[in-house]
Design a protein around this motif. Structure first.
Motif, PDB file in Angstrom:
ATOM      1  N   ASN A   8       4.855 -10.258  -4.906  1.00  0.00           N
ATOM      2  CA  ASN A   8       6.211 -10.754  -5.173  1.00  0.00           C
ATOM      3  C   ASN A   8       6.793 -10.129  -6.433  1.00  0.00           C
ATOM      4  OD1 ASN A   8       6.280 -12.372  -2.901  1.00  0.00           O
ATOM      5  ND2 ASN A   8       5.629 -14.216  -3.985  1.00  0.00           N
ATOM      6  N   GLU A   9       5.992 -10.051  -7.491  1.00  0.00           N
ATOM      7  CA  GLU A   9       6.463  -9.413  -8.729  1.00  0.00           C
ATOM      8  C   GLU A   9       6.772  -7.939  -8.484  1.00  0.00           C
ATOM      9  OE1 GLU A   9       3.171 -10.127 -11.358  1.00  0.00           O
ATOM     10  OE2 GLU A   9       4.080 -11.937 -12.172  1.00  0.00           O
ATOM     11  N   PHE A  10       5.868  -7.253  -7.797  1.00  0.00           N
ATOM     12  CA  PHE A  10       6.076  -5.840  -7.502  1.00  0.00           C
ATOM     13  C   PHE A  10       7.397  -5.648  -6.761  1.00  0.00           C
ATOM     14  CE2 PHE A  10       5.964  -2.288  -4.592  1.00  0.00           C
ATOM     15  CZ  PHE A  10       5.578  -1.241  -5.407  1.00  0.00           C
ATOM     16  N   ASN A  11       7.612  -6.426  -5.709  1.00  0.00           N
ATOM     17  CA  ASN A  11       8.834  -6.301  -4.914  1.00  0.00           C
ATOM     18  C   ASN A  11      10.088  -6.590  -5.723  1.00  0.00           C
ATOM     19  OD1 ASN A  11       7.677  -5.465  -2.489  1.00  0.00           O
ATOM     20  ND2 ASN A  11       7.262  -7.565  -1.855  1.00  0.00           N
ATOM     21  N   GLU A  12      10.010  -7.560  -6.608  1.00  0.00           N
ATOM     22  CA  GLU A  12      11.159  -7.897  -7.447  1.00  0.00           C
ATOM     23  C   GLU A  12      11.553  -6.710  -8.329  1.00  0.00           C
ATOM     24  OE1 GLU A  12      12.171 -10.811 -11.194  1.00  0.00           O
ATOM     25  OE2 GLU A  12      10.716 -11.506  -9.691  1.00  0.00           O
ATOM     26  N   TYR A  13      10.584  -6.125  -9.020  1.00  0.00           N
ATOM     27  CA  TYR A  13      10.882  -4.989  -9.903  1.00  0.00           C
ATOM     28  C   TYR A  13      11.274  -3.746  -9.105  1.00  0.00           C
ATOM     29  CZ  TYR A  13       8.795  -7.857 -13.537  1.00  0.00           C
ATOM     30  OH  TYR A  13       8.521  -8.862 -14.415  1.00  0.00           O
ATOM     31  N   ARG A  14      10.635  -3.531  -8.004  1.00  0.00           N
ATOM     32  CA  ARG A  14      10.925  -2.366  -7.157  1.00  0.00           C
ATOM     33  C   ARG A  14      12.333  -2.447  -6.569  1.00  0.00           C
ATOM     34  NH1 ARG A  14      11.578   2.286  -5.732  1.00  0.00           N
ATOM     35  NH2 ARG A  14      10.657   3.152  -3.870  1.00  0.00           N
ATOM     36  N   ILE A  41       6.503   5.068  -5.734  1.00  0.00           N
ATOM     37  CA  ILE A  41       6.149   3.677  -6.018  1.00  0.00           C
ATOM     38  C   ILE A  41       6.248   2.944  -4.694  1.00  0.00           C
ATOM     39  CG2 ILE A  41       6.834   1.587  -7.243  1.00  0.00           C
ATOM     40  CD1 ILE A  41       5.784   3.720  -9.087  1.00  0.00           C
ATOM     41  N   ASN A  42       5.096   2.592  -4.121  1.00  0.00           N
ATOM     42  CA  ASN A  42       5.174   1.873  -2.850  1.00  0.00           C
ATOM     43  C   ASN A  42       4.142   0.755  -2.778  1.00  0.00           C
ATOM     44  OD1 ASN A  42       2.913   2.410  -1.084  1.00  0.00           O
ATOM     45  ND2 ASN A  42       3.732   4.439  -0.660  1.00  0.00           N
ATOM     46  N   ILE A  43       4.469  -0.217  -1.963  1.00  0.00           N
ATOM     47  CA  ILE A  43       3.691  -1.448  -1.859  1.00  0.00           C
ATOM     48  C   ILE A  43       2.266  -1.195  -1.386  1.00  0.00           C
ATOM     49  CG2 ILE A  43       4.466  -2.012   0.476  1.00  0.00           C
ATOM     50  CD1 ILE A  43       3.890  -4.542  -2.333  1.00  0.00           C
ATOM     51  N   ARG A  44       2.063  -0.238  -0.536  1.00  0.00           N
ATOM     52  CA  ARG A  44       0.722   0.048  -0.016  1.00  0.00           C
ATOM     53  C   ARG A  44      -0.234   0.471  -1.128  1.00  0.00           C
ATOM     54  NH1 ARG A  44      -0.240   5.045   3.782  1.00  0.00           N
ATOM     55  NH2 ARG A  44       0.639   5.810   1.875  1.00  0.00           N
ATOM     56  N   PHE A  45       0.225   1.371  -2.007  1.00  0.00           N
ATOM     57  CA  PHE A  45      -0.617   1.815  -3.119  1.00  0.00           C
ATOM     58  C   PHE A  45      -0.869   0.681  -4.109  1.00  0.00           C
ATOM     59  CE2 PHE A  45       1.419   6.174  -2.309  1.00  0.00           C
ATOM     60  CZ  PHE A  45       0.454   6.502  -1.388  1.00  0.00           C
ATOM     61  N   PHE A  46       0.182  -0.106  -4.368  1.00  0.00           N
ATOM     62  CA  PHE A  46       0.037  -1.253  -5.270  1.00  0.00           C
ATOM     63  C   PHE A  46      -0.995  -2.233  -4.721  1.00  0.00           C
ATOM     64  CE2 PHE A  46       1.076  -5.673  -6.235  1.00  0.00           C
ATOM     65  CZ  PHE A  46       0.965  -5.657  -7.610  1.00  0.00           C
ATOM     66  N   GLU A  47      -0.871  -2.567  -3.452  1.00  0.00           N
ATOM     67  CA  GLU A  47      -1.799  -3.504  -2.818  1.00  0.00           C
ATOM     68  C   GLU A  47      -3.245  -3.017  -2.910  1.00  0.00           C
ATOM     69  OE1 GLU A  47      -1.030  -6.279   0.943  1.00  0.00           O
ATOM     70  OE2 GLU A  47      -0.033  -4.331   1.086  1.00  0.00           O
ATOM     71  N   GLN A  48      -3.433  -1.749  -2.657  1.00  0.00           N
ATOM     72  CA  GLN A  48      -4.786  -1.193  -2.694  1.00  0.00           C
ATOM     73  C   GLN A  48      -5.385  -1.269  -4.097  1.00  0.00           C
ATOM     74  OE1 GLN A  48      -5.120   2.760  -1.149  1.00  0.00           O
ATOM     75  NE2 GLN A  48      -7.240   2.964  -1.738  1.00  0.00           N
TER      76      GLN A  48
END
Length: 83
Positions: A8-14, A41-48
């Motif tokens: 959620n934080e990642f998506n907010e800043y992204r 900057i993408n959610i897949r890399f962040f999640e991993q």
């Protein structure tokens, strides 16, 4: 500088596309600076890196002001953002 701990934080800043992401890679000790709008900057890399691997290999940070990040050591600029 704010450490990003959740999707959620990642998506907010992204989604705001304001500020900068700093991605820390612990094995290489390199921190890469990206603009918030960078396509790398993408959610897949962040999640991993952050969620699945529990930050064993690195972390994600967000900062609104570039001055806060410039004091960090071993920073390199993303080649895509640099253009």
């Amino acid at each position: 500088m704010i450490k990003i701990n959740s999707i959620n934080e990642f998506n907010e800043y992204r989604n705001n596309k304001i500020g900068y992401f700093l991605i820390e890679d612990k094995p290489t000790k390199i921190k890469t600076l990206h603009m918030a709008s960078c396509p790398h900057i993408n959610i897949r890399f962040f999640e991993q890196k952050v969620i699945n691997n529990l930050e064993k290999n690195g972390s994600y940070y967000w900062c609104e002001d570039l001055k806060e990040i410039l004091n960090e050591e071993s920073i390199r600029e993303c080649l895509v953002c640099k253009k």
